[in-house]
Design an enzyme around this catalytic site. Structure first.
Site, PDB file in Angstrom:
ATOM      1  CG  ASP A  21      27.236 -33.665  16.472  1.00  0.00           C
ATOM      2  OD1 ASP A  21      27.387 -34.817  15.977  1.00  0.00           O
ATOM      3  OD2 ASP A  21      26.042 -33.222  15.711  1.00  0.00           O
ATOM      4  CE  LYS A  81      21.236 -36.367  10.943  1.00  0.00           C
ATOM      5  NZ  LYS A  81      21.850 -37.881  10.274  1.00  0.00           N
ATOM      6  CE1 TYR A 110      27.384 -41.044  13.519  1.00  0.00           C
ATOM      7  CE2 TYR A 110      29.097 -42.556  13.889  1.00  0.00           C
ATOM      8  CZ  TYR A 110      28.767 -41.916  12.600  1.00  0.00           C
ATOM      9  OH  TYR A 110      28.572 -42.139  11.421  1.00  0.00           O
TER      10      TYR A 110
HETATM   11  P1  KE4 Z   1      26.529 -37.520   8.704  1.00  0.00           P
HETATM   12  O1  KE4 Z   1      28.218 -37.621   8.270  1.00  0.00           O
HETATM   13  O2  KE4 Z   1      26.133 -39.151   8.199  1.00  0.00           O
HETATM   14  O3  KE4 Z   1      25.641 -36.774   7.251  1.00  0.00           O
HETATM   15  O4  KE4 Z   1      26.619 -37.393  10.297  1.00  0.00           O
HETATM   16  C1  KE4 Z   1      27.287 -37.717  11.093  1.00  0.00           C
HETATM   17  C2  KE4 Z   1      26.346 -37.502  12.452  1.00  0.00           C
HETATM   18  C3  KE4 Z   1      27.256 -36.534  13.290  1.00  0.00           C
HETATM   19  N1  KE4 Z   1      26.512 -36.115  14.323  1.00  0.00           N
HETATM   20  C4  KE4 Z   1      25.295 -37.273  14.880  1.00  0.00           C
HETATM   21  C5  KE4 Z   1      24.551 -36.131  16.031  1.00  0.00           C
HETATM   22  C6  KE4 Z   1      24.348 -37.907  13.390  1.00  0.00           C
HETATM   23  O5  KE4 Z   1      23.669 -38.522  13.906  1.00  0.00           O
HETATM   24  C7  KE4 Z   1      24.958 -38.121  12.856  1.00  0.00           C
HETATM   25  C8  KE4 Z   1      24.310 -39.391  11.609  1.00  0.00           C
HETATM   26  N2  KE4 Z   1      23.257 -39.514  12.357  1.00  0.00           N
HETATM   27  C9  KE4 Z   1      23.148 -41.059  11.316  1.00  0.00           C
HETATM   28  C10 KE4 Z   1      22.274 -41.544  12.818  1.00  0.00           C
HETATM   29  N3  KE4 Z   1      21.346 -41.189  14.134  1.00  0.00           N
HETATM   30  C11 KE4 Z   1      23.128 -41.104  10.455  1.00  0.00           C
HETATM   31  C12 KE4 Z   1      23.008 -42.006   9.569  1.00  0.00           C
HETATM   32  C13 KE4 Z   1      23.833 -43.054   8.986  1.00  0.00           C
HETATM   33  O6  KE4 Z   1      25.137 -42.675   9.239  1.00  0.00           O
HETATM   34  O7  KE4 Z   1      24.262 -43.778   7.909  1.00  0.00           O
END
Ligand code: KE4
Length: 426
Positions: free
Chosen positions: A238, A266, A143
């Site tokens: 990523d 993060k 993701y």
């Molecule tokens: P954000 O747009 O949520 O800040 O980041 C997206 C993203 C991009 N790349 C990786 C590897 C990520 O894990 C994420 C976001 N992770 C999720 C949980 N696995 C965030 C939690 C959520 O979607 O509420």
């Protein structure tokens, strides 16, 4: 009498779709109602009914220093007193950009944004602008945020061209995305042989954390690097989740692979909305206002978020920080595995730095298919039993877990004793 938690959830669903501002919070995967939190401190959080939990989500990774670290809170308070945002450059943005470039050698220039999605989306557009190509490669189970090009699942048929994995994503967009299997070296080689000269970029989680935790095989990452170099495709790591989570040198340092672009998020925001993308200067120079690839943001490099991020990035450089973090995380996964297996339960776990995966399976999964074969119902049962005992794991069998520097032997031992009670009665 309905709990405050239940009342808030019922009311929230009237005005917020699903009652949450991000789907994974809704407990859809594990069942039951989400927990509304009101306070966090160190390794602990309290819900609106006053119940406390040992927290292994840490807001999905940012809180490597735990909740409300005093130095981070102070930096946020102090910076806020001088204004929340200017929409103009500030010295702190230069400071954090230089720090990121110093800590991650592959990053020669970096652009700050407000979310991991924004960073990943921008990196894809940048790679397409730099190469003049349209196709991108991602991996099933990874993701990278909710950009249209990345909400794509493996296409049917031999071509592996993507189909939308979400409503609202045009097939014309998804069709440019090739979806391959993580850790499948031959699949990589096959598709590069077919489409290599059309592939603008490959985006990958160097340690996958969105299909539960799946570690890369060295051969897989090395082959990926070699193929991208051979065909002139941009390799995007990523590291939104792995960045400063698996070690101070991130996953790229751990596996000794130099990506062309890196996406961060993060941890670098310390709990505030901040992410970044950066890499080779010649690629980054294609970005507006220097180059032709447009990308912008009102709150990009927001001073308050930068203050939280800078404080966090300074504290994680302290001697022994990652050794302690990895040791605690390993104690957790080792202890859970020993306890479950003592009771004959098909369970295993692994940790990489400060992140971990829990699997109701005989063996640790090394692919998306193997993760999907784990016993999800068993995980859901374990999740709720631990939640009742005051331990908060990620509410999904397909997410990684996180330990902070504020988790001590006390929290780890309390967690293991709660788990042993559950496994004994399993
Ligand atoms: P954000 O747009 O949520 O800040 O980041 C997206 C993203 C991009 N790349 C990786 C590897 C990520 O894990 C994420 C976001 N992770 C999720 C949980 N696995 C965030 C939690 C959520 O979607 O509420």
């Amino acid at each position: 009498m309905t709990s405050r938690n239940q009342q808030l959830f019922e009311q929230s669903q009237k005005v917020i779709p699903g009652g949450v501002n991000s789907p994974v919070r809704a407990f859809k995967s594990v069942g039951g109602n989400p927990v509304f939190f009101q306070r966090g401190k160190g390794a602990h959080v309290w819900d609106v009914d006053g119940k406390s939990y040992i927290d292994y989500v840490g807001s999905w990774g940012p809180l490597i220093l735990g909740h409300a670290h005093p130095d981070v809170v102070k930096a946020v308070q102090k910076t806020s007193e001088n204004g929340l945002t200017f929409g103009a450059p500030t010295e702190a943005e230069l400071e954090i950009a230089e720090l990121i470039c110093n800590l991650i050698p592959s990053i020669e220039q970096v652009r700050l944004v407000s979310s991991g999605t924004e960073a990943g989306m921008s990196a894809i557009r940048l790679a397409r602008g730099f190469t003049g190509r349209n196709k991108i490669v991602k991996f099933e189970g990874c993701y990278h945020g909710h950009d249209d090009s990345l909400l794509v699942k493996a296409g049917s048929g031999a071509l592996t061209f993507g189909n939308p994995s979400s409503a609202g994503v045009p097939q014309e967009t998804a069709g440019h995305t090739i979806v391959l299997d993580y850790n499948d070296v031959s699949g990589l080689e096959e598709n590069f042989k077919k489409f290599g000269n059309e592939i603008a970029a490959v985006i990958i989680e160097p340690v996958a954390g969105n299909m539960n935790l799946v570690a890369p095989t060295p051969d897989f990452l090395n082959t990926l690097r070699a193929l991208c170099s051979q065909y002139g495709s941009v390799l995007i790591f990523d590291e939104v989740m792995t960045g400063f989570r698996v070690g101070l040198k991130c996953a790229q340092g751990r596996y000794q692979i130099k990506p062309d672009l890196t996406v961060l998020g993060k941890v670098i925001g310390g709990g505030m909305p901040m992410a970044a993308f950066g890499g080779r200067r010649e690629i980054m120079q294609c970005l507006a206002p220097v180059g032709a690839v447009y990308q912008a943001g009102t709150l990009s490099g927001n001073p308050v978020a930068v203050a939280a991020g800078l404080t966090t990035l300074k504290l994680i450089q302290e001697a022994g920080f990652y050794e302690n973090l990895a040791d605690k995380t390993h104690q957790l996964t080792n202890g859970l595995t020993a306890s479950a297996q003592k009771h004959g339960i098909d369970f295993c776990a692994q940790s990489i730095g400060g992140m971990f995966g829990l699997y109701f399976s005989k063996t640790i999964p090394a692919s998306f298919a193997e993760v999907m074969a784990c016993d999800k119902d068993a995980f859901n049962r374990f999740f709720h039993a631990m939640l009742d005992k005051g331990v908060y794991f990620a509410p999904s069998a397909f997410e990684a877990g996180f330990v902070s520097s504020m988790h001590t032997d006390a929290e780890i031992n309390d967690t293991l004793s709660a788990a042993d009670d559950i496994f004994t009665a399993w």
